[in-house]
Every structure is written in C-alpha cells, then in structure tokens.
Design an enzyme around this catalytic site. Structure first.
Site, mmCIF file in Angstrom:
data_model
loop_
_atom_site.group_PDB
_atom_site.id
_atom_site.type_symbol
_atom_site.label_atom_id
_atom_site.label_comp_id
_atom_site.label_asym_id
_atom_site.label_seq_id
_atom_site.Cartn_x
_atom_site.Cartn_y
_atom_site.Cartn_z
ATOM 1 N N HIS A 111 4.194 -6.628 -2.063
ATOM 2 C CA HIS A 111 3.054 -5.739 -1.843
ATOM 3 C C HIS A 111 2.436 -5.250 -3.148
ATOM 4 C CE1 HIS A 111 5.861 -2.152 -2.199
ATOM 5 N NE2 HIS A 111 4.772 -1.643 -2.743
ATOM 6 N N ASP A 141 9.538 -8.592 1.165
ATOM 7 C CA ASP A 141 8.702 -7.868 0.209
ATOM 8 C C ASP A 141 9.095 -8.180 -1.234
ATOM 9 O OD1 ASP A 141 6.589 -6.246 -0.532
ATOM 10 O OD2 ASP A 141 7.768 -4.397 -0.518
ATOM 11 N N SER A 180 7.440 0.656 -7.288
ATOM 12 C CA SER A 180 7.697 -0.545 -6.501
ATOM 13 C C SER A 180 7.907 -1.767 -7.380
ATOM 14 C CB SER A 180 6.528 -0.819 -5.552
ATOM 15 O OG SER A 180 6.645 -0.068 -4.390
#
Length: 371
Positions: A101, A131, A209
């Site tokens: 993402h 992910d 992230s």
C-alpha cells in the site's frame, strides 16, 4: 541502473483501499507533510548521553532502514497528483522490502538512506494479500548490512522497536512490547483478512508503513503495515514475509492457498445452537463454487437467533488439518497461510451430523485482485 521507474502496468490502482484510515503510512499526496527532520544535524560525539539498549539497537540497524518516496500518487478525492512516502528496509544486497500500500498507485519510487544517499528503484514484485512489496535498488552505501527476518516466534511482552519515518521524520524509533500474536485483521473493503499479524504498543504513525518491527537483537519480527488506534500497531509477521518475499524476488508474485469457504469460530453460542459437545473448531458457513471445498465440505443451511445475534446452524465443523488442531477461524487462517501452498492435498478432520469424519481436499490459489 538507468530505469528507476516502476512498471506502469503493474502499478495501477491503489492496492489498499480497504485500509483507508487504518494503514500506517499510505502513499498519499504529500504524506510526508510539512514536518521535516534535520538530516544535517551533527551531534558532539564527545558529549553524548549514555542512552539504553534501544540506543545500541538503533545504531546497529538504522543505516539499513530507508525512506520510500513515491511519485505520481493520485489523490482519490481531488484527482491531484503528488507524492507519498513510507518506510522500508534492506532485505539483501540489492532489495528493499516495503508495503504494497506504500507503493499504491504511484508511477515511480526513490529511496533515501539515513546517510543522505538517494537511490532509484525498480518494482520487482508486490502482493496485495500480504501487503508486501519488493524494490530493487540501484545503490546501497558501502558497509550497510541487510536486516534478517527472525526465525523465532514473537511472544507477548517481548521488547520491540518500530523504526521508520513517521510523518517524514526520517530515522525515528519508537519502543514498546509485543501486545499480541497471531492476530487476524479484517477490513471491510478486502475480501481476505491478514493472518498471523503481530500487534505492538510501539507508536506507529503514517510514514511508518513498510519499516521493520525489530527485537533487541536487531532481527525483524514483522513489517509494519497498520495502526488501529492509540497504542495499537500491527505488522506482517516475519514468518509470512519469509514465504512471500523470496517469491516476489524470484517471480514477482506469490500465490496464497485458497480453501473457498466462509467460516465462523465455534464459540459458546454456536456450540449451543448446534448441540456441539464443546466450543471449538471453525464452522463452515458458505462454500464458493469451483473452490477446493466444493463437493467435499458442507456449509450451514439456516440460522437461528441467539441473544440478538444470527447464529449459523448445521454444516461441517473443521477440527484439524493434517493433524494440526484448529480451535478457531484464526488458527485455520494461519495454518493455510504458513503451512500450505496451492496444490497441496490436506487431510481435514471435521464433525458432521454428530460424527467425526475425515476428508481430503486439494487447495487452490486465491483469485487474483484487479488493480
């Protein structure tokens, strides 16, 4: 490397729409905000504080943690094009791991090391379901070592650190403990949940992230991918990353095992409604046409109301797979994710109509996701 741009055809719609508001570093326009770290800061090394074990940890790994800057990000609300950022870490001599993402719907990505060096990248592979994404980099500073994925399973209470670039503040560290293991995360816009997730109370914010969640030995126990609220952060487990990342490097993709069932954990209400001897297992609530489970397993056919909740009645209760106990839906999901591959034939022990029986089935692969 001349071409640092990512493959436009494989770099289309944002892969993580279902994580909106939950992900810890979406590649959204100007995600690095107006807050900036001062990379020119040069402390007086003769007059430093003593620090702690986390200081030693930080010094040992920080050069291997990168900022990921993504270009050509389209804002879904305005249509404006900008850039986004996240984190990553050096996995081997030429590859950086980050989140799928973080890459989002961007056109190209650069990375920056904490010494200030920039490098262009090429997208090697990405996997929506875990992910995870892998970038090949055209430059690694001399002497910077890759980080190792931990072979040990994390335990609750274990001290950990989240390292990355929250809000574009490069090279930040937050410390905490493992708050939970083997979590299953579900998001409304995703057909499949995340399995075997590590939960931590180390502070995780937008920009973290793709960065590593590490133990005190500097080994990666998870790849940070989401924050669920105050003092709750999540990371893709090293056990899953160890399966996915090598496949992304080798072939650009990873196939996840697919059973093709809807499942409900057998809790007390489900056990009582189905006259089961104990509250354990995963009850089959639905079966997808053409899936591995079709013709092998039987789903529930009706529901009853218990305490204002709709409870499935009938259907098989999965108790074990290949001899491994399946106490709930989470255990089944984790077993499929970590112990199986598409094409494997499984022995499934289940309860059907007051009898315990065994059936075999051959797993398929999860359907591809349109980007």
């Amino acid at each position: 490397m001349q071409d640092s741009r990512l493959d436009r055809r494989s770099f289309l719609a944002a892969a993580s729409a279902g994580l909106a508001g939950a992900v810890a570093g979406c590649a959204e326009p100007q995600a690095d905000s107006s807050i900036e770290g001062d990379s020119s800061y040069n402390p007086d090394h003769d007059n430093l504080a003593t620090g702690s074990a986390f200081t030693d940890l930080y010094d040992a790994i920080i050069e291997s943690v990168t900022q990921v800057r993504v270009f050509g990000i389209e804002n879904p609300n305005t249509g404006a094009e900008g850039r986004g950022q996240g984190s990553g870490f050096l996995y081997d001599e030429t590859h950086v791991v980050t989140n799928d993402h973080v890459i989002g719907n961007g056109e190209a990505a650069d990375i920056q090391y904490t010494n200030g060096d920039w490098a262009g990248t090429r997208l090697v592979g990405r996997d929506y379901h875990s992910d995870l994404a892998v970038l090949e980099v055209d430059h690694v500073p001399n002497g910077v070592p890759p980080l190792s994925l931990s072979e040990q399973r994390p335990v609750v209470g274990q001290q950990v650190a989240a390292v990355g670039n929250p809000y574009g503040l490069e090279g930040s560290l937050s410390a905490g403990v493992v708050s939970g293991v083997d979590r299953t995360l579900r998001f409304p816009d995703r057909s499949f949940s995340f399995s075997n997730v590590v939960q931590t109370d180390a502070a995780v914010n937008p920009g973290n992230s793709g960065g590593p969640l590490v133990d005190l030995e500097g080994e990666v126990i998870g790849v940070i991918n989401a924050g669920g609220g105050d003092n709750i952060g999540f990371a893709v487990s090293a056990r899953l990353a160890e399966r996915v990342v090598p496949a992304l490097i080798e072939s650009g993709s990873y196939d996840h095992s697919y059973l093709g069932t809807g499942l409900r954990t057998v809790d007390r209400l489900v056990a009582e409604a189905n006259d089961l001897p104990e509250a354990t297992g995963a009850l089959v609530t639905a079966i997808v046409d053409g899936s591995a489970a079709e013709g092998i397993l039987e789903p529930s056919r009706r529901t009853v109301e218990r305490r204002g909740e709709s409870i499935p009645v009938g259907g098989d209760v999965i108790l074990a797979m290949d001899g491994e106990p399946i106490p709930d839906r989470h255990a089944l999901s984790t077993h499929l994710a970590l112990e199986t591959s598409p094409g494997d034939t499984l022995s499934v022990r289940l309860r059907r109509d007051d009898e315990t029986i065994t059936r075999t089935l051959t797993l398929g692969a999860r359907p591809s996701v349109s980007r």
